[in-house]
Design an enzyme around this catalytic site. Sequence first.
Site, PDB file in Angstrom:
ATOM      1  N   ARG A  83       0.982  -1.177  -0.041  1.00 18.81           N
ATOM      2  CA  ARG A  83       0.077   0.011   0.054  1.00 18.81           C
ATOM      3  C   ARG A  83       0.888   1.197   0.082  1.00 18.81           C
ATOM      4  NH1 ARG A  83      -4.392   0.628   4.550  1.00 18.81           N
ATOM      5  NH2 ARG A  83      -2.852  -0.797   5.872  1.00 18.81           N
ATOM      6  N   ARG A  89      -6.306  -1.440   1.295  1.00 16.78           N
ATOM      7  CA  ARG A  89      -5.869  -2.812   0.927  1.00 16.78           C
ATOM      8  C   ARG A  89      -6.628  -3.546  -0.282  1.00 16.78           C
ATOM      9  NH1 ARG A  89      -6.120  -3.006   6.615  1.00 16.78           N
ATOM     10  NH2 ARG A  89      -3.902  -3.396   7.361  1.00 16.78           N
ATOM     11  N   ILE A 119       1.279 -13.487   2.876  1.00 21.28           N
ATOM     12  CA  ILE A 119       1.284 -12.146   3.379  1.00 21.28           C
ATOM     13  C   ILE A 119       0.597 -11.079   2.562  1.00 21.28           C
ATOM     14  CG2 ILE A 119       2.761 -10.483   4.607  1.00 21.28           C
ATOM     15  CD1 ILE A 119       4.611 -12.589   5.347  1.00 21.28           C
ATOM     16  N   THR A 120       0.691 -11.433   1.188  1.00 18.30           N
ATOM     17  CA  THR A 120       0.333 -10.329   0.409  1.00 18.30           C
ATOM     18  C   THR A 120      -1.118  -9.848   0.753  1.00 18.30           C
ATOM     19  OG1 THR A 120       1.739 -11.362  -1.353  1.00 18.30           O
ATOM     20  CG2 THR A 120      -0.025  -9.961  -2.444  1.00 18.30           C
ATOM     21  N   ARG A 152       0.826  -6.145  17.714  1.00 16.70           N
ATOM     22  CA  ARG A 152       0.583  -4.807  17.884  1.00 16.70           C
ATOM     23  C   ARG A 152      -0.233  -4.410  18.966  1.00 16.70           C
ATOM     24  NH1 ARG A 152      -0.370  -3.939  11.280  1.00 16.70           N
ATOM     25  NH2 ARG A 152       1.721  -3.571  10.819  1.00 16.70           N
ATOM     26  N   HIS A 176      -8.345  -9.200   8.076  1.00 19.69           N
ATOM     27  CA  HIS A 176      -7.096  -8.271   8.394  1.00 19.69           C
ATOM     28  C   HIS A 176      -7.476  -6.993   7.502  1.00 19.69           C
ATOM     29  CE1 HIS A 176      -3.146  -6.833   9.007  1.00 19.69           C
ATOM     30  NE2 HIS A 176      -2.911  -6.650   7.823  1.00 19.69           N
TER      31      HIS A 176
HETATM   32  P1  A3D Z   1       7.907  -4.790  -1.419  1.00 20.06           P
HETATM   33  O1  A3D Z   1       9.075  -4.465  -0.734  1.00 20.06           O
HETATM   34  O2  A3D Z   1       7.301  -4.016  -2.545  1.00 20.06           O
HETATM   35  O3  A3D Z   1       8.086  -6.122  -1.939  1.00 20.06           O
HETATM   36  C1  A3D Z   1       7.284  -6.973  -2.942  1.00 20.06           C
HETATM   37  C2  A3D Z   1       8.262  -7.918  -3.734  1.00 20.06           C
HETATM   38  O4  A3D Z   1       7.363  -8.423  -4.527  1.00 20.06           O
HETATM   39  C3  A3D Z   1       8.889  -6.664  -4.585  1.00 20.06           C
HETATM   40  O5  A3D Z   1      10.197  -7.013  -4.631  1.00 20.06           O
HETATM   41  C4  A3D Z   1       8.445  -7.145  -6.168  1.00 20.06           C
HETATM   42  O6  A3D Z   1       9.631  -7.077  -7.123  1.00 20.06           O
HETATM   43  C5  A3D Z   1       7.991  -8.432  -5.883  1.00 20.06           C
HETATM   44  N1  A3D Z   1       7.024  -8.938  -6.988  1.00 20.06           N
HETATM   45  C6  A3D Z   1       6.109  -8.231  -7.473  1.00 20.06           C
HETATM   46  N2  A3D Z   1       5.548  -8.983  -8.533  1.00 20.06           N
HETATM   47  C7  A3D Z   1       6.060 -10.190  -8.391  1.00 20.06           C
HETATM   48  C8  A3D Z   1       5.904 -11.635  -9.143  1.00 20.06           C
HETATM   49  N3  A3D Z   1       4.832 -11.580  -9.865  1.00 20.06           N
HETATM   50  N4  A3D Z   1       6.684 -12.531  -8.578  1.00 20.06           N
HETATM   51  C9  A3D Z   1       7.721 -12.324  -7.785  1.00 20.06           C
HETATM   52  N5  A3D Z   1       7.760 -11.210  -7.101  1.00 20.06           N
HETATM   53  C10 A3D Z   1       7.257 -10.182  -7.422  1.00 20.06           C
HETATM   54  O7  A3D Z   1       6.614  -5.020  -0.312  1.00 20.06           O
HETATM   55  P2  A3D Z   1       6.579  -5.718   1.088  1.00 20.06           P
HETATM   56  O8  A3D Z   1       7.503  -6.873   1.083  1.00 20.06           O
HETATM   57  O9  A3D Z   1       6.617  -4.367   1.945  1.00 20.06           O
HETATM   58  O10 A3D Z   1       4.948  -6.254   1.223  1.00 20.06           O
HETATM   59  C11 A3D Z   1       4.646  -7.289   0.463  1.00 20.06           C
HETATM   60  C12 A3D Z   1       3.270  -7.576   0.763  1.00 20.06           C
HETATM   61  O11 A3D Z   1       2.892  -7.590   1.968  1.00 20.06           O
HETATM   62  C13 A3D Z   1       2.265  -6.422   0.138  1.00 20.06           C
HETATM   63  O12 A3D Z   1       1.302  -7.164  -0.396  1.00 20.06           O
HETATM   64  C14 A3D Z   1       1.735  -5.769   1.458  1.00 20.06           C
HETATM   65  O13 A3D Z   1       0.626  -5.038   1.354  1.00 20.06           O
HETATM   66  C15 A3D Z   1       1.775  -6.855   2.139  1.00 20.06           C
HETATM   67  N6  A3D Z   1       1.748  -6.663   3.547  1.00 20.06           N
HETATM   68  C16 A3D Z   1       0.840  -7.776   4.498  1.00 20.06           C
HETATM   69  C17 A3D Z   1       0.865  -7.501   5.795  1.00 20.06           C
HETATM   70  C18 A3D Z   1      -0.138  -8.192   6.545  1.00 20.06           C
HETATM   71  O14 A3D Z   1      -0.419  -7.956   7.861  1.00 20.06           O
HETATM   72  C19 A3D Z   1      -1.025  -9.337   5.931  1.00 20.06           C
HETATM   73  C20 A3D Z   1       1.561  -6.708   6.496  1.00 20.06           C
HETATM   74  C21 A3D Z   1       2.585  -5.706   5.814  1.00 20.06           C
HETATM   75  C22 A3D Z   1       2.780  -5.989   4.558  1.00 20.06           C
END
Ligand code: A3D
Length: 320
Positions: A83, A89, A119-120, A152, A176
């Site tokens: 986000r 979300r 987690i996505t 949290r 969530h």
């Molecule tokens: P970020 O640092 O952007 O990492 C995501 C990675 O996914 C990047 O390195 C992208 O290159 C890679 N990616 C994109 N498309 C693909 C694909 N098709 N195949 C393989 N890799 C790909 O994000 P982040 O690590 O901060 O967060 C990752 C996800 O977790 C996001 O969707 C967040 O919204 C989610 N998230 C969920 C929570 C929960 O509590 C559920 C909390 C925090 C973040």
Amino acid sequence: MARNKIALIGAGQIGGTLALLAGLKDLGDVVLFDIVDGVPQGKALDIAEAAPVEGFDATYAGASDYSAIQGADVVIVTAGVPRKPGMSRDDLIGINLKVMQAVGEGIKTYAPDAFVICITNPLDAMVWALQKFSGLPTNKIVGMAGVLDSARFRHFLAEEFKVSVEDVTAFVLGGHGDDMVPLTRYSTVAGVPLTDLVKLGWTTQEKLDAMVDRTRKGGGEIVNLLKTGSAFYAPAASAIAMAESYLRDKKRVLPCAAYLDGQYGVKGMFIGVPIVIGANGVERVLEVTFDAAEKAMFEKSVASVTSLIDACKGVDSNLA
Ligand code: A3D
């Protein structure tokens, strides 16, 4: 005995933190996968070079080809887009659904026996879609949200009471989203429910309500502070606790987005409930009883997740 293999799909903020924590906790060898060439390889090498200093023996590899996840014991999925300020979300659905399709097919081909933690975001809908795309048995795939949301809440409570976080337990259930369900009756300090602590004068109902509200909006609070990206340290720590419970057959009772087949009156979707995670994956769903207000909150949360799933079905007719 061979070391376990942990595949991390997505080598971004959470993926990199997961990789480091997996090493520090001796969970096994790590493969980082990402579509951005160079990033998983770079992070893998960087963490491998930390291993001699920290004294762990895991091997690290980076890859942009799914064959690298072959035979993984655990797969943790963070691939997608996080986000940005002002984004909900749900805005993420269109982009991340396509990512789940690619990831699901990769898992189906190369790691069909893995325990998968998604987690996505939007979490409850993405884990549902990932199960459909991967064809995994429903006891082998869960979503990480409740452990983070509970952590949290535990942090806010420990700060308020000036006690160790170790002695504060909290249960946050439901989807969530901003209508997640922090259950104050089942949250305790050393076994004493929060509702009793209000009576004892440790805090006030108003302060407790404010902490519940802050927990619900906990993800957004960090998004607004960081300005780019979302929380990653606590989300990674939470998923590692789930992976560890599976790999070491700890049978921890953790709130996770799990597949429900009639429990809590819900069928055919994933939503946050307490489950036992052991060597067989999701070994049991713990069905707590709700009072009328809690039931209403849970039902509202189920309705939100249902609308997210409907939105996914609208985007991809194969899911309908
Ligand atoms: P970020 O640092 O952007 O990492 C995501 C990675 O996914 C990047 O390195 C992208 O290159 C890679 N990616 C994109 N498309 C693909 C694909 N098709 N195949 C393989 N890799 C790909 O994000 P982040 O690590 O901060 O967060 C990752 C996800 O977790 C996001 O969707 C967040 O919204 C989610 N998230 C969920 C929570 C929960 O509590 C559920 C909390 C925090 C973040």
